[in-house]
Design an enzyme around this catalytic site. Structure first.
Site, PDB file in Angstrom:
ATOM      1  N   GLY A 144       0.789  -1.230   0.000  1.00 28.83           N
ATOM      2  CA  GLY A 144       0.000   0.000   0.000  1.00 28.83           C
ATOM      3  C   GLY A 144       0.818   1.275   0.000  1.00 28.83           C
ATOM      4  CE  LYS A 152      17.891   1.470 -12.882  1.00 29.35           C
ATOM      5  NZ  LYS A 152      18.934   2.498 -12.747  1.00 29.35           N
ATOM      6  NE  ARG A 209      -5.260  -9.135  -1.198  1.00 23.40           N
ATOM      7  CZ  ARG A 209      -5.399  -8.224  -2.147  1.00 23.40           C
ATOM      8  NH1 ARG A 209      -6.364  -8.345  -3.037  1.00 23.40           N
ATOM      9  NH2 ARG A 209      -4.585  -7.182  -2.220  1.00 23.40           N
TER      10      ARG A 209
END
Length: 447
Positions: free
Chosen positions: A164, A201, A291
């Protein structure tokens, strides 16, 4: 097949799972906090159990209460939806110990892919292309500087246990690295209780491409094409497309086969998504979500396969209903995430919906658990619905989306609908010419 499924979630995804279970003739149990007593999935479920007060930690994240609800109602399986406990290995293990099936992968696979460093190591072993970077967590600034010098600046520091966008910092030069490393560690520790970070990177103008996979847990795996999730704000997806306007059929088949073979070799069971950054014709593994994804709907639109049906089938021991040769892609689909937020500031806008009217017609789907008179509580994610549009090609899909957005009415609160009406008319979006930084740059211009 299961007799009764408890849905350990809320909102539109709880309603989505409930509908799939009912279509399969399976009894449903809704769990809810006191704030969600009037939620649509609670009204429609065969049984419901209140599991606590509004805060998630006391209700939707309360494993003891959810297991107790299973025992009270006799549920023999739990579908976790997404978010909350959907990627909690401990939850899957506890359910197994109580002879309750977790509709998802094993706790071991959740653990492997939940640790970003171990996930990258596993992906590399399975033949999935990865971003150049550290093999594991970086121990100190000296090691970080050595690795950054080897792979070249700019680099990005990421939390091993994160997601997130938290615990994620970019260093454009060596002078930036010390602050980026310290800040990322601090954020990671505060958000996840683990300050381990790794270095990769930093790609300049990549797209975010994810591949939908399914495994039967017994050595078979398939992919259902890719989704383009490049339109993001603060690493949160806003608009998704299937298939990606940036890929051709050869690239799609190549990365899809790599992912399908990987999950087969892993012995993975159920739905999952392998996420990549894509730049200059190359794919670089980011993470695997173990999920169902919010945007699974657009994959359903272009394949005609119900992914929740498939999850339930695999978890019950029925295996995959399709082989790779059975899967065909038809047309183009776009999903817009409708949030209860100010369309410019993105400040949450809880409150009562005074009028709610959804668009209709060919190729239009709306997944939402809200209704006129529904009060949106301030305690949870601001997603209130998803608009999914399908057309024979991308041009038709965009025209249909424009029309559907004009029909969509949500009164009483602020939503992100005006943002999507703006985006659908933008030339860059119309041409499919955008990357993961495009939306934030566009929003900054309007401020």
């Amino acid at each position: 097949m299961f007799q009764k499924i408890l849905i350990a979630n809320r909102g539109e995804i709880a309603l989505r799972v409930l509908r799939a279970a009912k279509e399969l003739g399976i009894q449903t149990v809704a769990v809810h906090s006191t704030a969600d007593a009037d939620a649509m999935h609670v009204r429609l479920a065969d049984e419901s159990v209140c599991i606590g007060p509004p805060p998630s930690r006391d209700s939707y994240l309360n494993i003891h209460q959810i297991v107790a609800a299973c025992e009270i109602t006799g549920a023999d399986a739990v579908h976790p939806g997404y978010g909350f406990l959907s990627e909690n290995a401990k939850f899957a293990d506890i359910l197994a110990a109580h002879n309750i099936t977790f509709i998802g992968p094993s706790g071991d696979h959740i653990r492997i892919m939940g640790d970003k460093i171990e996930a990258k190591r596993t992906a590399k072993r399975l033949g999935i292309p990865v971003v150049p970077g550290s093999e594991g967590a970086v121990s100190d600034e000296k090691e970080a500087k050595r690795i950054a010098a080897e792979i070249g600046y700019p680099v990005i520091i990421k939390a091993s246990a994160g997601g997130g966008g938290r615990g994620m910092k970019v260093a454009l030069t060596e002078a930036d690295l010390e602050i980026a490393l310290a800040t990322a560690r601090s954020e990671a520790g505060a958000a996840f209780g683990d300050d381990a970070v790794y270095i990769e990177k930093y790609l300049q103008k990549p797209r975010h491409i994810e591949v939908q996979i399914f495994g039967d847990g017994a050595g078979k795996g398939v992919h259902l094409g890719e989704r383009d999730c490049s339109l993001q704000r603060r690493h949160q997806k806003v608009w998704e497309e299937a298939n990606s306007p940036a890929l051709n059929a050869e690239e799609r088949s190549r990365i899809g086969d790599i992912c399908a073979n990987a999950v087969a070799n892993l012995g993975y069971s159920g739905a999952g998504t392998i996420e990549f950054l894509y730049e200059n014709g190359e794919f670089y593994f980011i993470e695997m979500n173990t999920r169902l994804q919010v945007e699974h709907t657009i994959t359903e639109a272009i394949t005609g396969i119900d992914l929740v049906h498939e999850q339930i089938r695999v978890a019950s021991g029925g295996g995959l209903s399709v082989t790779q040769n059975d899967i065909r892609f038809h047309g183009h689909a776009i999903e817009c995430r409708i949030n209860a937020e100010d369309p410019r500031t993105f400040v949450p806008s809880p409150g009562t919906i005074t009028h709610f009217h959804t668009p209709g017609g060919l190729g239009i789907r709306v997944d939402s658990g809200v209704y006129s008179g529904y009060r949106i509580p301030p305690y949870y994610d601001s997603l209130i619905g998803k608009l999914i549009v399908h057309g024979r090609n991308r041009v038709e899909c965009m025209m249909r989306l424009r029309r559907a957005l004009d029909e969509f009415v949500v009164d009483g609160i602020k939503t992100t609908l005006p943002l999507f009406r703006e985006l659908v008319g933008n030339p860059d979006i119309a041409n499919g010419d955008y990357d993961i930084h495009w939306l934030e740059k566009h929003l900054a211009k309007g401020e």
